[in-house]
Design an enzyme around this catalytic site. Structure first.
Site, PDB file in Angstrom:
ATOM      1  N   LYS A 205       0.805  -1.226   0.000  1.00  0.00           N
ATOM      2  CA  LYS A 205       0.000   0.000   0.000  1.00  0.00           C
ATOM      3  C   LYS A 205       0.839   1.278   0.000  1.00  0.00           C
ATOM      4  O   LYS A 205       2.024   1.257   0.289  1.00  0.00           O
ATOM      5  CB  LYS A 205      -0.992  -0.028   1.167  1.00  0.00           C
ATOM      6  N   ARG A 239      -4.064  -9.822   4.702  1.00  0.00           N
ATOM      7  CA  ARG A 239      -4.468  -9.924   3.294  1.00  0.00           C
ATOM      8  C   ARG A 239      -3.295  -9.432   2.453  1.00  0.00           C
ATOM      9  O   ARG A 239      -2.944  -8.255   2.524  1.00  0.00           O
ATOM     10  CB  ARG A 239      -5.718  -9.065   3.074  1.00  0.00           C
TER      11      ARG A 239
HETATM   12  N1  PMM Z   1      -7.581  -3.520   0.627  1.00  0.00           N
HETATM   13  C1  PMM Z   1      -7.919  -3.513  -0.668  1.00  0.00           C
HETATM   14  C2  PMM Z   1      -9.038  -4.231  -1.128  1.00  0.00           C
HETATM   15  N2  PMM Z   1      -9.779  -4.964  -0.279  1.00  0.00           N
HETATM   16  N3  PMM Z   1     -10.210  -5.732   1.896  1.00  0.00           N
HETATM   17  C3  PMM Z   1      -9.915  -5.746   3.193  1.00  0.00           C
HETATM   18  N4  PMM Z   1     -10.676  -6.463   4.041  1.00  0.00           N
HETATM   19  N5  PMM Z   1      -8.859  -5.049   3.701  1.00  0.00           N
HETATM   20  C4  PMM Z   1      -8.044  -4.295   2.916  1.00  0.00           C
HETATM   21  O1  PMM Z   1      -7.108  -3.650   3.432  1.00  0.00           O
HETATM   22  C5  PMM Z   1      -8.335  -4.250   1.511  1.00  0.00           C
HETATM   23  C6  PMM Z   1      -9.452  -4.995   1.040  1.00  0.00           C
HETATM   24  C7  PMM Z   1      -7.109  -2.704  -1.634  1.00  0.00           C
HETATM   25  O2  PMM Z   1      -5.976  -3.357  -2.052  1.00  0.00           O
HETATM   26  P1  PMM Z   1      -5.862  -4.215  -3.446  1.00  0.00           P
HETATM   27  O3  PMM Z   1      -6.234  -3.261  -4.562  1.00  0.00           O
HETATM   28  O4  PMM Z   1      -4.461  -4.644  -3.501  1.00  0.00           O
HETATM   29  O5  PMM Z   1      -6.802  -5.364  -3.394  1.00  0.00           O
END
Ligand code: PMM
Length: 262
Positions: A205, A239
């Protein structure tokens, strides 16, 4: 939890999985690399990303969930704020829902999750995908995240979701600048007040980019440091995109915590 984004425009791995077969193969490789859960998402939450309607999101997500289920995947999560998409993914074999709006965007999501009896991740997010990156302001970021997640848990309970089916997530980078995300990580143990399992998503991030001045593709070591901070602070799930490397980080942190004897 391994990340499987099936979007043309996600910030760190967008566009990587052009076909259903490629996405299914990548999902299976995440399980082989040590993921317990693979989280399938069809809408990018990146600043400025185009909104996706439910029909398009379903078209992206459902074949991938179905393909993974047919090929013996373990736990599958659907990353969506839309009940229609979540319902279709659950029908196709998903086991749980990851709602980054914490049941705020779609009033039908709580009742759906209650009816299906599946686990749900309630993530903290203020505003919507459009507004959340505009100068987020807090007096006490972690105190407010805890209270707003408590409200989300109450929203889930009033929809009929069993409390033991809920997981909370402070939402790193969602309506939070780099300083807010770092403070949330520093104060992660305060989430224990909610008495629910904690999921955290630090992977690649922008707060890592801000500290290290590196683009998304060069944040592996920064992600490892953040994952270690999460696990040592008591997070139950992380995650991540780089599952093989982070599985080692988690195992090492568990050993340091005395939870996994070598
Ligand atoms: N971050 C992203 C998308 N979904 N869901 C949860 N529960 N927690 C997060 O921090 C989160 C998420 C954004 O990141 P990505 O684009 O790499 O999926």
């Amino acid at each position: 939890m391994g990340v499987l984004n099936v979007t043309p425009d996600s910030f760190s791995d967008g566009g990587l999985h052009a076909s259903v077969d490629a996405a299914v193969a990548h999902g299976l490789s995440l399980f082989e690399a040590g993921a317990d859960i693979v989280d399938v998402g069809g809408e990018s939450t990146r600043p400025g990303a185009a909104a996706v309607d439910a029909a398009e999101e379903r078209r992206r997500v459902v074949p991938v969930v179905r393909g993974l289920r047919a090929r013996g995947a373990r736990t599958l999560s659907v990353d969506s704020t839309k009940a229609e998409v979540a319902a279709a993914a659950l029908d196709a074999g998903a086991d749980m829902v990851n709602d980054v709006s914490g049941l705020r965007f779609d009033p039908a999501m709580g009742p759906l999750v209650a009816e299906r009896g599946v686990p749900i991740v309630l993530m903290h997010l203020r505003g919507d995908f459009e507004t959340m990156h505009r100068e987020p302001r807090y007096r006490d970021v972690m105190g407010e995240v805890v209270e707003e997640l408590r409200t989300g848990l109450a929203r889930a309970a009033s929809a009929g979701v069993r409390p033991e089916q809920t997981i909370v997530d402070p939402g790193l980078g969602f309506a939070k600048d780099a300083g807010h995300s770092l403070e949330v990580l520093r104060r992660l143990p305060e989430l224990a007040a909610l008495r629910r399992p904690v999921l955290v998503g630090p992977s690649r991030k922008s707060f890592i980019g801000r500290v290290l001045e590196r683009p998304a593709g060069q944040r592996l070591a920064g992600t490892a440091a953040a994952v270690a901070a999460c696990v040592l602070a008591g997070a139950h799930l992380v995650r991540v995109h780089d599952v093989r490397e982070m599985a080692d980080v988690v195992r090492m942190c568990d050993a340091i915590r005395g939870e996994a004897a070598p």
